[in-house]
Design a protein around this motif. Structure first.
Motif, PDB file in Angstrom:
ATOM      1  N   SER A   1       0.847  -1.185   0.000  1.00 21.24           N
ATOM      2  CA  SER A   1       0.000   0.000   0.000  1.00 21.24           C
ATOM      3  C   SER A   1       0.883   1.236   0.000  1.00 21.24           C
ATOM      4  N   ARG A   2       0.300   2.387  -0.342  1.00 24.28           N
ATOM      5  CA  ARG A   2       1.055   3.635  -0.327  1.00 24.28           C
ATOM      6  C   ARG A   2       1.556   3.931   1.092  1.00 24.28           C
ATOM      7  N   GLU A   3       0.752   3.606   2.094  1.00 26.68           N
ATOM      8  CA  GLU A   3       1.161   3.846   3.480  1.00 26.68           C
ATOM      9  C   GLU A   3       2.377   2.997   3.835  1.00 26.68           C
ATOM     10  N   GLU A   4       2.371   1.740   3.406  1.00 25.24           N
ATOM     11  CA  GLU A   4       3.515   0.861   3.669  1.00 25.24           C
ATOM     12  C   GLU A   4       4.766   1.375   2.965  1.00 25.24           C
ATOM     13  N   LEU A   5       4.611   1.831   1.730  1.00 24.87           N
ATOM     14  CA  LEU A   5       5.756   2.362   0.994  1.00 24.87           C
ATOM     15  C   LEU A   5       6.326   3.595   1.687  1.00 24.87           C
ATOM     16  N   LEU A   6       5.457   4.490   2.160  1.00 24.07           N
ATOM     17  CA  LEU A   6       5.937   5.686   2.852  1.00 24.07           C
ATOM     18  C   LEU A   6       6.644   5.317   4.144  1.00 24.07           C
ATOM     19  N   ASN A   7       6.079   4.413   4.906  1.00 23.27           N
ATOM     20  CA  ASN A   7       6.722   3.997   6.158  1.00 23.27           C
ATOM     21  C   ASN A   7       8.088   3.372   5.886  1.00 23.27           C
ATOM     22  N   ASN A   8       8.171   2.535   4.856  1.00 25.91           N
ATOM     23  CA  ASN A   8       9.452   1.944   4.453  1.00 25.91           C
ATOM     24  C   ASN A   8      10.469   3.034   4.124  1.00 25.91           C
ATOM     25  N   ALA A   9      10.010   4.038   3.378  1.00 26.67           N
ATOM     26  CA  ALA A   9      10.894   5.106   2.924  1.00 26.67           C
ATOM     27  C   ALA A   9      11.443   5.908   4.095  1.00 26.67           C
ATOM     28  N   VAL A  10      10.577   6.300   5.006  1.00 28.78           N
ATOM     29  CA  VAL A  10      11.005   7.115   6.146  1.00 28.78           C
ATOM     30  C   VAL A  10      11.960   6.324   7.042  1.00 28.78           C
ATOM     31  N   GLU A  11      11.651   5.056   7.257  1.00 28.51           N
ATOM     32  CA  GLU A  11      12.529   4.207   8.076  1.00 28.51           C
ATOM     33  C   GLU A  11      13.920   4.090   7.448  1.00 28.51           C
ATOM     34  N   LEU A  12      13.965   3.875   6.132  1.00 27.02           N
ATOM     35  CA  LEU A  12      15.251   3.750   5.452  1.00 27.02           C
ATOM     36  C   LEU A  12      16.009   5.069   5.480  1.00 27.02           C
ATOM     37  N   LEU A  13      15.321   6.180   5.257  1.00 27.31           N
ATOM     38  CA  LEU A  13      15.999   7.471   5.230  1.00 27.31           C
ATOM     39  C   LEU A  13      16.600   7.788   6.593  1.00 27.31           C
ATOM     40  N   LYS A  14      15.900   7.478   7.657  1.00 24.84           N
ATOM     41  CA  LYS A  14      16.439   7.720   8.996  1.00 24.84           C
ATOM     42  C   LYS A  14      17.741   6.940   9.195  1.00 24.84           C
ATOM     43  N   LYS A  15      17.769   5.705   8.742  1.00 28.53           N
ATOM     44  CA  LYS A  15      18.983   4.889   8.874  1.00 28.53           C
ATOM     45  C   LYS A  15      20.135   5.474   8.063  1.00 28.53           C
ATOM     46  N   LEU A  16      19.841   5.920   6.840  1.00 23.96           N
ATOM     47  CA  LEU A  16      20.889   6.453   5.980  1.00 23.96           C
ATOM     48  C   LEU A  16      21.447   7.768   6.522  1.00 23.96           C
ATOM     49  N   ILE A  17      20.591   8.621   7.074  1.00 21.95           N
ATOM     50  CA  ILE A  17      21.049   9.883   7.651  1.00 21.95           C
ATOM     51  C   ILE A  17      22.088   9.631   8.736  1.00 21.95           C
TER      52      ILE A  17
END
Length: 360
Positions: free
Chosen positions: A9-25
């Protein structure tokens, strides 16, 4: 246009994205030192059962039903960052989510594009009967236009018909991008004691030469990028007050439009100057995509706009048709307390998918 369904779902994709970005930062990834972020990217795809390939610090993958007989569309952006400037008030390596924003070094440039593209790839990964293959390449050394990033990886990739380069464009299509030409120059003169007459003063001659080129206008003006822009970005001469130096050196930053190759621009500039000039490189040329290209038309159909970008990216070294498109705002790149809005990431995922659904 075919109906394309995703297991996410779009919500799952957004949650995945934010989680990954936090790790990369929270993983330093200065240019040429991106190994740890490359491992984090590999782990993300491994978690989602997607096999990846590695070349140096570049990670890439192809869709599940890759067909060697089909052309491919490439999703490309970078995971290296510049070093944080001294004006930071927050820790650049701590991801802080506050008031709808995600703060951290690389969040806007180009972390938001990277995590959005990763979700778009998940969305399309298992879909069959696509018109094009979909390839993702998350690469290194973009911030220094290095030789071990997309330029080194590209020859290893399958046939690429179109590259979508993720940079902060507010999800509008940069259909042209200025090239970069850096020129070092030197004006020779005669050294002498400052107390005596000298009609061959290198500084005075250089000033006149520079004034001439800074007032010069290239005859051809680009429809999307305007004029070639020449900026004097450095000058040096003399060591002490009472000695006229034998030479004056300077640096010109030249942003070249799609009307000229870098070599053509250099030859024109040299023809207008008496100083001896040397180009550091001719490899970062301008790029453009036709307005009638199906990807551009698909973007226009969903209400996006087009523009010419004055900033350079890996488009300059990608040897195929390309367009620059990504979430975030270029004016935030390389600034203190860099951030991206969470809703910009959501919009990025949505718009990438909506455009690609019209093309794939």
């Amino acid at each position: 246009m075919q109906e394309l369904k995703s297991v996410y779902s779009r919500e799952e994709l957004l949650n995945n994205a934010v989680e990954l970005l936090k790790k990369l930062i929270e993983i330093p990834s200065f240019s040429k030192d991106e190994f740890n972020t490359s491992v984090e990217i590999e782990n993300f795809f491994k978690k989602h059962r997607i096999p990846t390939k590695r070349f140096k610090n570049n990670i890439w993958a192809v869709n599940k039903h890759f067909d060697v007989f089909k052309p491919s569309i490439l999703l490309n952006t970078h995971h290296d960052t510049v070093k944080p400037n001294k004006a930071y008030t927050l820790d650049p390596f701590v991801a802080v989510e506050k008031e709808g924003k995600l703060y951290g070094l690389g969040s806007n440039d180009a972390g938001a594009s990277l995590v959005s593209m990763a979700q778009v790839f998940l969305h399309f990964y298992e879909q069959e009967n696509l018109t094009y293959n979909l390839i993702i390449a998350l690469t290194a050394e973009e911030e220094i236009s290095g030789f071990d990033g997309i330029e080194a990886l590209f020859p290893q990739l399958p046939n690429i018909e179109l590259a979508i380069v993720g940079e902060p464009t507010q999800m509008n299509l940069a259909i042209a991008e200025k090239g970069l030409l850096v020129i070092d120059g030197e004006m020779k003169g005669t050294a002498s004691h400052a107390a005596h007459p000298n009609h061959d003063n290198s500084i005075v001659k250089c000033m006149a030469d520079l004034q001439n080129i800074l007032n010069f206008r290239f005859p051809k003006v680009s429809e999307h990028l305007g004029e070639v822009k020449i900026t004097l970005s450095g000058i040096h001469a003399g060591m002490q007050h009472n000695v006229v130096p034998e030479s004056c050196t300077f640096t010109l930053d030249v942003r070249v439009t799609d009307e000229y190759s870098n070599r053509e621009a250099f030859e024109i500039i040299q023809s207008q100057m008496e100083s001896a000039l040397t180009a550091r490189s001719f490899r970062l040329n301008s790029s453009k995509i036709a307005m009638d290209h199906p990807f551009v038309q698909a973007g226009l159909e969903i209400g996006r706009t087009t523009y010419g970008s004055p900033t350079s990216s890996d488009q300059a070294i990608i040897p195929c048709t390309s367009v620059k498109l990504g979430p975030g705002d270029s004016t935030r790149s390389h600034t203190a307390d860099e951030f991206v809005f969470i809703n910009e990431i959501a919009e990025g995922i949505d718009i990438y998918i909506r455009i690609l659904e019209k093309v794939l």
